[in-house]
Scaffold this active site. Structure first.
Site, PDB file in Angstrom:
ATOM      1  N   HIS A 194       0.769  -1.220   0.005  1.00 25.04           N
ATOM      2  CA  HIS A 194       0.030   0.154   0.199  1.00 25.04           C
ATOM      3  C   HIS A 194       0.927   1.234  -0.117  1.00 25.04           C
ATOM      4  O   HIS A 194       0.582   2.224  -0.732  1.00 25.04           O
ATOM      5  CB  HIS A 194      -1.010  -0.007   1.145  1.00 25.04           C
ATOM      6  CG  HIS A 194      -2.120  -0.458   1.122  1.00 25.04           C
ATOM      7  ND1 HIS A 194      -2.299  -1.974   0.932  1.00 25.04           N
ATOM      8  CD2 HIS A 194      -3.453  -0.197   0.813  1.00 25.04           C
ATOM      9  CE1 HIS A 194      -3.586  -2.370   0.760  1.00 25.04           C
ATOM     10  NE2 HIS A 194      -4.277  -1.219   0.575  1.00 25.04           N
ATOM     11  N   HIS A 241       0.161  -2.731   9.681  1.00 21.83           N
ATOM     12  CA  HIS A 241       1.546  -2.872   9.098  1.00 21.83           C
ATOM     13  C   HIS A 241       2.482  -2.181  10.311  1.00 21.83           C
ATOM     14  O   HIS A 241       1.799  -1.303  10.898  1.00 21.83           O
ATOM     15  CB  HIS A 241       1.972  -1.909   7.962  1.00 21.83           C
ATOM     16  CG  HIS A 241       1.744  -2.490   6.699  1.00 21.83           C
ATOM     17  ND1 HIS A 241       2.392  -3.607   6.233  1.00 21.83           N
ATOM     18  CD2 HIS A 241       0.740  -2.336   5.698  1.00 21.83           C
ATOM     19  CE1 HIS A 241       2.125  -4.126   5.117  1.00 21.83           C
ATOM     20  NE2 HIS A 241       1.039  -3.327   4.861  1.00 21.83           N
TER      21      HIS A 241
END
Length: 423
Positions: A194, A241
């Site tokens: 991302h 993350h």
């Protein structure tokens, strides 16, 4: 365990620490709720809400409870002493192929502004973004610019996605983090793709348009940087993350973009003008899909990567056909040198073109998916199930051919439809 188990070495550092991610979530108003924090899912009744509004205490089944807000509802939670007596909840390590899809935590939203802003930021790296962003640019803004973005996207995402399967570092554990995206629970986290998409898309647009379109350089840099920052913060807010995943994703993208820009124009020209360019790109994509690193023959990232390669090669094959057979629109035209702000009619026309394009994508997806899966079932003599879709002999041709055909069909046929209806 990856090629180097650096996750253990970094575990105590704040850049690779789940507690850091949990604190970021809490800072923006997202609270991780342990499975033993809520009392049997009790939601306050009207009398209890009145008591809470008056500042009065509540007891439920002999336990002290406190007020929490979840999407406008008051939820009763055990006091800290009660929670401590019940013991700490189990911890689930996410970001592995064997990770549990059931986690012992939920979450509470205390600030809806950040919740919806970061939901939008996360969407800038998801399928819904690709399905709407690329058609909009092709049909309304500049095919010349966006095809280069698509090419950069295809090249870098293969490297980023396959790197996850080689490095094999997990995602933050739950608790202390409250992960919001279940679809990534079994996908490795290093690097953040991302973050890669959130960097390569705006900065590729910035670089390729820098000397072609007149705009404020400072405004362009600020806009691209804000885009990247929003996407990256959304990954931390959603608990998917570590900070290190984000940093590595950005740095890797910057390095790869610098390298690819050295031959991007030559590659773009080859893919559009060379007589055998579509054959070369298709063979290369299928070869890369075949050698993609997997765990026991399957990986959660392979399917998405094959889709990306199918879309990229499908786009360029459609442009190749349009170029060689003089089909509309003129994909090789440079963008206008000055930004032209559309009027009301132009905005309406842009929305109609986008609606037609996205509708065609949906119809093409349904058609080609049904045809390809039917052919694979007939050839193999097996019924295609969710499990067999994970096998390479099904997943690679099914996803690649389907998305190649969608892209090629939409970007070839849509311009004729636009011309027919006067758009």
């Amino acid at each position: 365990m990856g090629w180097w188990d650096g996750s253990r070495w970094l575990g105590s550092r704040w850049v690779y620490n789940a507690e850091t991610v949990a604190n970021i979530q809490l800072y923006f108003g997202l609270e991780c709720v342990h499975e033993n924090d809520c009392i049997n899912g009790i939601t306050a009744n009207s009398q209890q809400r009145n008591n809470i509004a008056k500042g009065q205490g509540i007891r439920e089944n002999g336990s002290d409870v406190s007020r929490r807000q979840v999407y406008g509802e008051t939820v009763l939670s055990a006091s800290s002493e009660e929670q401590h007596a019940r013991g700490s909840p189990r911890e689930v390590q996410l970001g592995k192929p064997t990770a549990s899809l059931e986690i012992p935590v939920s979450y509470r939203v205390h600030n809806k502004f950040w919740y919806y802003l970061f939901a939008f930021g996360a969407a800038l790296g998801d399928d819904i973004f690709y399905y709407t962003f690329y058609p909009f640019w092709f049909f309304n803004l500049s095919p010349w610019i966006i095809r280069r973005v698509a090419l950069m996207w295809g090249l870098l995402m293969y490297i980023g996605q396959s790197s996850k399967e080689i490095i094999k570092w997990p995602r933050p554990s739950a608790p202390p983090v409250a992960p919001l995206e279940r679809r990534y629970f079994r996908e490795y986290g290093m690097p953040s793709t991302h973050a890669m998409v959130g960097t390569l898309v705006p900065f590729t647009i910035l670089v390729v348009s820098w000397d072609k379109v007149e705009y404020s350089p400072i405004a362009g840099i600020l806009l691209a940087s804000s885009w990247t920052l929003l996407v990256c913060l959304s990954r931390l807010y959603k608990g998917m993350h570590y900070i290190m995943d984000i940093i590595v994703g950005i740095i890797l993208t910057a390095i790869l973009m610098f390298i690819v820009f050295q031959f991007l124009e030559q590659l773009d020209t080859f893919l559009i003008t060379h007589p055998v360019a579509p054959l070369v790109s298709i063979v290369a994509a299928l070869f890369l899909g075949t050698i993609y690193p997997t765990q026991d023959g399957w990986s959660s990232t392979r399917g998405d990567t094959i889709v990306i390669m199918g879309v990229t090669t499908g786009i360029y094959s459609s442009i190749w056909l349009a170029h060689h057979f003089d089909m509309p629109p003129p994909y090789t035209e440079l963008p206008p040198p000055q930004i032209q702000w559309p009027g009301l009619y132009q905005v309406a026309a842009m929305m109609v073109r986008e609606l037609i394009g996205v509708t065609m994508m949906g119809l093409a997806h349904l058609t080609f998916k049904t045809i390809i899966l039917g052919l694979l079932s007939m050839i193999s003599g097996q019924k295609i199930t969710e499990e067999t879709k994970k096998k390479a002999w099904v997943e690679i041709p099914y996803k690649y051919i389907t998305y190649f055909a969608i892209s090629a069909t939409v970007f070839l046929i849509s311009p004729f439809i636009f011309k027919f209806v006067g758009l």
